[in-house]
Motif scaffolding. Sequence first.
Motif, short mmCIF file in Angstrom:
data_model
loop_
_atom_site.label_atom_id
_atom_site.label_comp_id
_atom_site.label_asym_id
_atom_site.label_seq_id
_atom_site.Cartn_x
_atom_site.Cartn_y
_atom_site.Cartn_z
N TYR A 298 0.85 -1.20 0.00
CA TYR A 298 0.00 0.00 0.00
C TYR A 298 0.88 1.25 0.00
CZ TYR A 298 -3.60 -3.23 1.79
OH TYR A 298 -4.46 -4.28 1.97
N VAL B 233 0.34 5.86 -0.04
CA VAL B 233 -0.48 7.06 -0.16
C VAL B 233 0.37 8.14 -0.86
CG1 VAL B 233 -1.68 8.93 1.05
CG2 VAL B 233 -1.92 6.56 1.83
N ALA C 226 -3.42 7.26 -8.09
CA ALA C 226 -4.25 6.40 -7.24
C ALA C 226 -5.31 5.68 -8.06
CB ALA C 226 -4.89 7.22 -6.13
N GLU C 227 -5.89 6.38 -9.02
CA GLU C 227 -6.91 5.76 -9.87
C GLU C 227 -6.34 4.64 -10.72
OE1 GLU C 227 -10.00 9.49 -10.64
OE2 GLU C 227 -8.28 9.20 -11.99
N ASN D 42 -3.90 2.57 -9.91
CA ASN D 42 -3.31 1.47 -9.14
C ASN D 42 -4.20 1.14 -7.95
OD1 ASN D 42 -0.31 1.24 -10.30
ND2 ASN D 42 -0.81 3.40 -10.14
N ILE E 56 -2.78 1.92 -4.39
CA ILE E 56 -2.29 3.27 -4.12
C ILE E 56 -3.47 4.20 -3.86
CG2 ILE E 56 -1.03 5.26 -5.02
CD1 ILE E 56 0.75 3.39 -6.57
N TYR E 57 -3.33 5.02 -2.81
CA TYR E 57 -4.37 5.97 -2.42
C TYR E 57 -3.77 7.38 -2.48
CZ TYR E 57 -6.82 1.79 -0.99
OH TYR E 57 -7.43 0.57 -1.01
N ALA E 58 -4.62 8.39 -2.26
CA ALA E 58 -4.17 9.77 -2.37
C ALA E 58 -4.57 10.58 -1.14
CB ALA E 58 -4.75 10.42 -3.63
N LYS F 94 -10.74 7.30 -3.74
CA LYS F 94 -9.35 6.95 -3.46
C LYS F 94 -8.64 7.97 -2.56
CE LYS F 94 -7.47 3.77 -4.68
NZ LYS F 94 -6.77 3.23 -5.85
#
Length: 255
Positions: free
Chosen positions: A32, A34, A50-51, A53, A56-58, A86
């Motif tokens: 994970y 961010v 993020a979109e 993967n 992966i977050y933002a 996300k």
Amino acid sequence: MLFDTHVHLNADQFMEDRDEVIQRALDEGVEYMVVVGFDRKTIPLAIEIAEQNDFIYAAVGWHPVDAIDMTDEDLKWIEELSKHPKVVAIGEMGLDYHWDKSPHDVQKEVFRKQINLAKKVNMPIIIHNREATEDIVQILKEENAQECGGIMHCYNDVIDYAEECLELGFYISLGGPVTFKNAADPKIVAEEVPLERLLIETDCPFLAPHPNRGKRNEPAYVKLVAEKIAEIREISLEEVARQTTENAKKLFSIE
């Protein structure tokens, strides 16, 4: 299983080889990340990455160095983006007394506005702090930031302030400096902060851990941070990885 809670894969330093950098992180067990956006240029790219993967977050916020540039429209924009599936945090925000671009009073005002936005949208905050710990802790208390909670990102100060942040419900995140030979404070923090309140990060492309200090940092190197914490606490790497990942998923409300 490792969780790098603070990366800048949206930085210019990764424009040529971002996919390869992400793959190297996966190869090292980073499951994970961010990506943090902090101005008009980096926020859209953080969300785009993020979109693209699943893992992966933002985070979206406004950096204190650029506080003087933030408008009310920017704050509304961040509020709208907080609804994106996300986006998991507001930030990075805070105070930076090292650079001179934004006056301290402007930084404080923008910091307070973002704390209150985070409380409104019920999201944790990511705190940037450079040479301003006392003022940051005071503002967190005055604005009742315990209502949203969050992260003291790349914490690099004395244990006493860390304990005040823990009392406010914040997590303490350690990065590359914990591996630096002469960095005493992060090592004390790594030893004394309860494991269930610790997070790990790279802050890449900055602050690469030993033995890569001075080079471009990347998410794969978060394993070096976890290894150093495990060494300091005399526990296994697996335990550090498991607990810090669990902590991050809980904070960011990731299933």
